[in-house]
Design a protein around this motif. Structure first.
Motif, PDB file in Angstrom:
ATOM      1  N   ALA A 197      62.823 -53.936   4.345  1.00 44.88           N
ATOM      2  CA  ALA A 197      64.253 -53.751   3.857  1.00 44.88           C
ATOM      3  C   ALA A 197      64.969 -54.996   3.821  1.00 44.88           C
ATOM      4  O   ALA A 197      65.424 -55.630   5.035  1.00 44.88           O
ATOM      5  CB  ALA A 197      64.936 -52.674   4.519  1.00 44.88           C
ATOM      6  N   LEU A 198      65.363 -56.013   3.104  1.00 41.68           N
ATOM      7  CA  LEU A 198      66.082 -57.204   3.075  1.00 41.68           C
ATOM      8  C   LEU A 198      67.596 -56.645   2.952  1.00 41.68           C
ATOM      9  O   LEU A 198      67.886 -56.118   2.203  1.00 41.68           O
ATOM     10  CB  LEU A 198      65.846 -57.800   1.542  1.00 41.68           C
ATOM     11  N   VAL A 199      68.115 -57.424   4.148  1.00 45.17           N
ATOM     12  CA  VAL A 199      69.472 -57.128   4.270  1.00 45.17           C
ATOM     13  C   VAL A 199      70.516 -58.187   4.299  1.00 45.17           C
ATOM     14  O   VAL A 199      71.483 -58.154   3.549  1.00 45.17           O
ATOM     15  CB  VAL A 199      69.992 -56.534   5.907  1.00 45.17           C
ATOM     16  N   GLY A 200      69.894 -59.252   4.726  1.00 42.21           N
ATOM     17  CA  GLY A 200      70.438 -60.772   4.330  1.00 42.21           C
ATOM     18  C   GLY A 200      70.142 -61.326   2.908  1.00 42.21           C
ATOM     19  O   GLY A 200      69.541 -60.534   1.974  1.00 42.21           O
ATOM     20  N   ASP A 201      70.926 -62.477   2.421  1.00 43.41           N
ATOM     21  CA  ASP A 201      70.840 -63.261   1.586  1.00 43.41           C
ATOM     22  C   ASP A 201      69.388 -63.893   1.668  1.00 43.41           C
ATOM     23  O   ASP A 201      69.615 -64.869   2.409  1.00 43.41           O
ATOM     24  CB  ASP A 201      71.930 -63.938   1.102  1.00 43.41           C
ATOM     25  N   PRO A 202      68.518 -63.873   0.687  1.00 45.36           N
ATOM     26  CA  PRO A 202      67.184 -64.575   0.651  1.00 45.36           C
ATOM     27  C   PRO A 202      67.550 -66.088   0.583  1.00 45.36           C
ATOM     28  O   PRO A 202      66.655 -66.834   0.787  1.00 45.36           O
ATOM     29  CB  PRO A 202      66.238 -64.176  -0.340  1.00 45.36           C
ATOM     30  N   GLU A 203      68.626 -66.247  -0.297  1.00 45.25           N
ATOM     31  CA  GLU A 203      68.958 -67.824  -0.554  1.00 45.25           C
ATOM     32  C   GLU A 203      69.331 -68.680   0.719  1.00 45.25           C
ATOM     33  O   GLU A 203      69.288 -69.730   0.892  1.00 45.25           O
ATOM     34  CB  GLU A 203      70.246 -67.927  -1.586  1.00 45.25           C
ATOM     35  N   LYS A 204      69.709 -67.932   1.703  1.00 41.81           N
ATOM     36  CA  LYS A 204      70.011 -68.451   3.094  1.00 41.81           C
ATOM     37  C   LYS A 204      68.906 -68.649   4.051  1.00 41.81           C
ATOM     38  O   LYS A 204      69.300 -68.934   5.221  1.00 41.81           O
ATOM     39  CB  LYS A 204      71.242 -67.887   3.684  1.00 41.81           C
TER      40      LYS A 204
ATOM     41  N   SER B  10      79.530 -56.242   7.034  1.00 42.17           N
ATOM     42  CA  SER B  10      79.308 -54.746   6.580  1.00 42.17           C
ATOM     43  C   SER B  10      77.750 -54.207   6.204  1.00 42.17           C
ATOM     44  O   SER B  10      77.373 -53.334   6.574  1.00 42.17           O
ATOM     45  CB  SER B  10      80.356 -54.693   5.008  1.00 42.17           C
ATOM     46  N   ALA B  11      76.988 -55.200   5.422  1.00 44.27           N
ATOM     47  CA  ALA B  11      75.641 -54.894   5.061  1.00 44.27           C
ATOM     48  C   ALA B  11      74.911 -54.572   6.476  1.00 44.27           C
ATOM     49  O   ALA B  11      74.004 -53.632   6.403  1.00 44.27           O
ATOM     50  CB  ALA B  11      74.931 -55.852   4.151  1.00 44.27           C
TER      51      ALA B  11
ATOM     52  N   VAL C 157      78.523 -51.961  16.282  1.00 45.33           N
ATOM     53  CA  VAL C 157      77.200 -51.366  16.208  1.00 45.33           C
ATOM     54  C   VAL C 157      76.209 -52.119  16.857  1.00 45.33           C
ATOM     55  O   VAL C 157      76.466 -53.451  16.976  1.00 45.33           O
ATOM     56  CB  VAL C 157      76.937 -51.075  14.836  1.00 45.33           C
ATOM     57  N   CYS C 158      75.142 -51.583  17.218  1.00 43.55           N
ATOM     58  CA  CYS C 158      74.094 -52.357  17.741  1.00 43.55           C
ATOM     59  C   CYS C 158      72.759 -51.490  17.890  1.00 43.55           C
ATOM     60  O   CYS C 158      72.777 -50.257  17.948  1.00 43.55           O
ATOM     61  CB  CYS C 158      74.400 -52.734  19.284  1.00 43.55           C
ATOM     62  N   VAL C 159      71.772 -51.980  17.344  1.00 43.14           N
ATOM     63  CA  VAL C 159      70.302 -51.259  17.302  1.00 43.14           C
ATOM     64  C   VAL C 159      70.078 -50.645  18.564  1.00 43.14           C
ATOM     65  O   VAL C 159      69.946 -51.453  19.667  1.00 43.14           O
ATOM     66  CB  VAL C 159      69.329 -52.240  16.753  1.00 43.14           C
ATOM     67  N   ARG C 160      69.823 -49.233  18.694  1.00 45.31           N
ATOM     68  CA  ARG C 160      69.173 -48.896  20.048  1.00 45.31           C
ATOM     69  C   ARG C 160      67.604 -48.867  20.036  1.00 45.31           C
ATOM     70  O   ARG C 160      66.861 -48.006  19.016  1.00 45.31           O
ATOM     71  CB  ARG C 160      69.989 -47.422  20.172  1.00 45.31           C
ATOM     72  N   ALA C 161      67.002 -49.713  20.389  1.00 45.76           N
ATOM     73  CA  ALA C 161      65.651 -49.719  20.387  1.00 45.76           C
ATOM     74  C   ALA C 161      64.734 -48.926  21.645  1.00 45.76           C
ATOM     75  O   ALA C 161      65.291 -48.640  22.660  1.00 45.76           O
ATOM     76  CB  ALA C 161      65.033 -51.135  20.273  1.00 45.76           C
ATOM     77  N   ALA C 162      63.652 -48.474  21.379  1.00 44.26           N
ATOM     78  CA  ALA C 162      62.623 -48.056  22.423  1.00 44.26           C
ATOM     79  C   ALA C 162      61.860 -49.045  22.962  1.00 44.26           C
ATOM     80  O   ALA C 162      61.746 -49.009  24.264  1.00 44.26           O
ATOM     81  CB  ALA C 162      61.454 -47.008  21.415  1.00 44.26           C
TER      82      ALA C 162
END
Length: 487
Positions: free
Chosen positions: A82-89, A136-137, A171-176
């Motif tokens: 799942a690409l969330v960032g800009d691939p150009e960067k 936001s993304a 927000v923050c990812v909650r990891a196992a």
């Protein structure tokens, strides 16, 4: 996890740079090493799942993620990226990693809000690259990850977690599981970090010890809780010091009582307490081992100060004339001192350099000592400034308490949220005072005391659970911890 130090993000980045430069290892090669370890962890823990969704941003963390996706796909897994960032960067190394991923069986597509069912979710969004507000993304992706019931494996650092403070924003990812690279980051063990990182697995990527050693002075030592030396058979109470606890103003006798009881449980040979006369019966009923002296606003305690090896000043002290009289006498005596609670508030009113002293502020008390209106979230900077300004050993309390002295900063990872209850600081001050009375140097007493305070809390929590733990429950386990008994 066997590392004994935690590192700031800036130091980790410099170690990464030097590793690449001095050992001729490219960023892409490091990504391959990192991805290989993440894949190993996923296969070991979740080998039967066979489905994964890897969330990638646009930094080096994404490069790790692309190679994780390729590695799983090459082993027959169904993998969506799942690409969330800009691939150009993407950096050059991350573009190379994306090319590897696109040449595998992994499906690479822009993230449009859907989370793959019955899949392991891999967070390779931000890592160490979190700066300021999360866009936001990325917020949408993190929210979707957390809304899923699937297990989450974070790559290097849960996205949204500040690597140095351990704080999270919106927000923050909650990891196992978090597989972190090269060295342990401070934020994984501080503030919100333990709630979001899950199990922490260190992958050192073959980093030579000499590189870590070069930066050891910038790292935080993780406190340990070794047992105190065994006592000789002919020992008597005079060998283990006489501690004076000063506090327990009207209505706050319990604070002085908790500190006194903790001091006895911590091995002090003798404990005297100076408090309000009205608390005498309570002390004698609850803790008859303590030698009690009731005083008024003008009483002189210099005779008692002359007989003790150390003093704890502050638990339940108050700030009235009674408290100020005792504060002046204790400070003038120059005995090894633990300054806590209202002792710190009185110091803040008339700041002065301290000799042979441990100060134990919580964040708000620290702000007062530094003449600030608000708590500073940069706990490392606060601890260093307090130590520099007051000349004392600083115990900055909180989740992952810091101990700052002339020898550097150490961090405590023992304890837990069960300690968030009244009186825990009083128990700590009594423990610290007892160690000083027994002849421990200031910094050693502070480090031992903080670590065993946390370990004793873990022992108490193991017996009765996280909810409803009392400070006196911890006091009862302090001696067991100091004696090296197991959880």
């Amino acid at each position: 996890m066997t590392a004994s130090k935690l590192y700031p993000a800036s130091v980790i980045k410099e170690i990464d740079r030097q590793y690449s430069q001095d050992y001729d290892i490219s960023s892409f090669q490091l990504m391959k090493l990192a991805a290989r370890r993440v894949v190993e962890v996923i296969l070991t823990r979740y080998g039967d799942t066979k489905r994964a969704q890897v969330f990638c941003g646009s930094g080096n963390n994404a490069g790790d993620g692309f190679l994780v996706a390729a590695g799983l796909a090459d082993r027959g897994w169904l993998v969506q990226v799942a690409l969330v960032g800009d691939p150009e960067k993407l950096t050059e190394a991350s573009r190379d990693a994306l090319a590897v991923c696109q040449n595998s069986q992994a499906i690479v597509e822009a993230f449009e809000g859907a989370v793959l069912d019955r899949a392991i979710l891999v967070d390779a969004l931000l890592g160490l690259g979190v700066h300021g507000q999360i866009r936001s993304a990325y917020r949408s992706a993190i929210t979707a990850i957390n809304a899923s019931s699937s297990a989450v494996v974070a790559v290097d650092l849960p996205s949204g977690l500040q690597p140095d403070s351990g704080e999270v924003g919106a927000v923050c990812v909650r990891a196992a599981i978090t597989v972190t690279f090269l060295a342990l980051k401070i934020g994984l063990f501080s503030q919100d970090g333990p709630d979001y990182a899950g199990e922490i697995i260190l992958a050192d990527l073959g980093l030579p010890d000499i590189l870590l050693a070069k930066h050891a002075d910038k790292a935080l030592r993780i406190l340990e809780a070794p047992r105190l030396p065994a006592r000789q058979n002919k020992a008597h109470k005079g060998h283990f010091g006489h501690l004076l606890v000063v506090g327990g103003n009207t209505g706050f006798g319990g604070a002085g009582l908790l500190a006194s009881e903790a001091a006895l449980r911590s091995g002090a040979g003798l404990v005297s307490v100076v408090s309000r006369e009205g608390h005498r019966s309570g002390f004698l009923a609850r803790c008859p081992e303590v030698m009690f002296r009731g005083v008024n606003e003008t009483d002189d305690i210099t005779d008692l100060l002359g007989r003790v090896q150390a003093v704890v000043l502050g638990p339940g002290l108050g700030q009235d004339a009674w408290a100020q009289n005792l504060f002046r006498q204790v400070i003038a005596a120059g005995k090894p001192l633990v300054l806590d609670a209202d002792g710190l508030n009185l110091l803040a009113q008339a700041p002065a350099a301290l000799v042979d002293c441990i100060i134990t502020p919580h964040p708000l008390e620290a702000a007062r000592l530094l003449r600030r209106d608000q708590v500073d979230p940069d706990r490392l900077a606060v601890a260093c400034q307090l130590q520099s300004e007051y000349g004392a050993v600083v115990v900055l309390k909180g989740a992952a308490t810091l101990v700052a002295s002339d020898t550097g900063i150490a961090i405590n990872v023992l304890g837990g949220p069960a300690m968030a209850t009244a009186g825990m600081g009083d128990v700590l001050s009594g423990l610290l005072g007892a160690l000083l009375a027994q002849g421990q140097p200031l910094s050693r007493a502070a480090e031992l005391g903080v670590a065993h305070h946390g370990r004793a809390a873990q022992m108490a929590t193991a017996q009765q659970g996280e909810v409803g733990l009392l400070a006196r429950d911890v006091a009862r386990h302090v001696g067991r911890s100091l004696s090296g008994m197991t959880l």
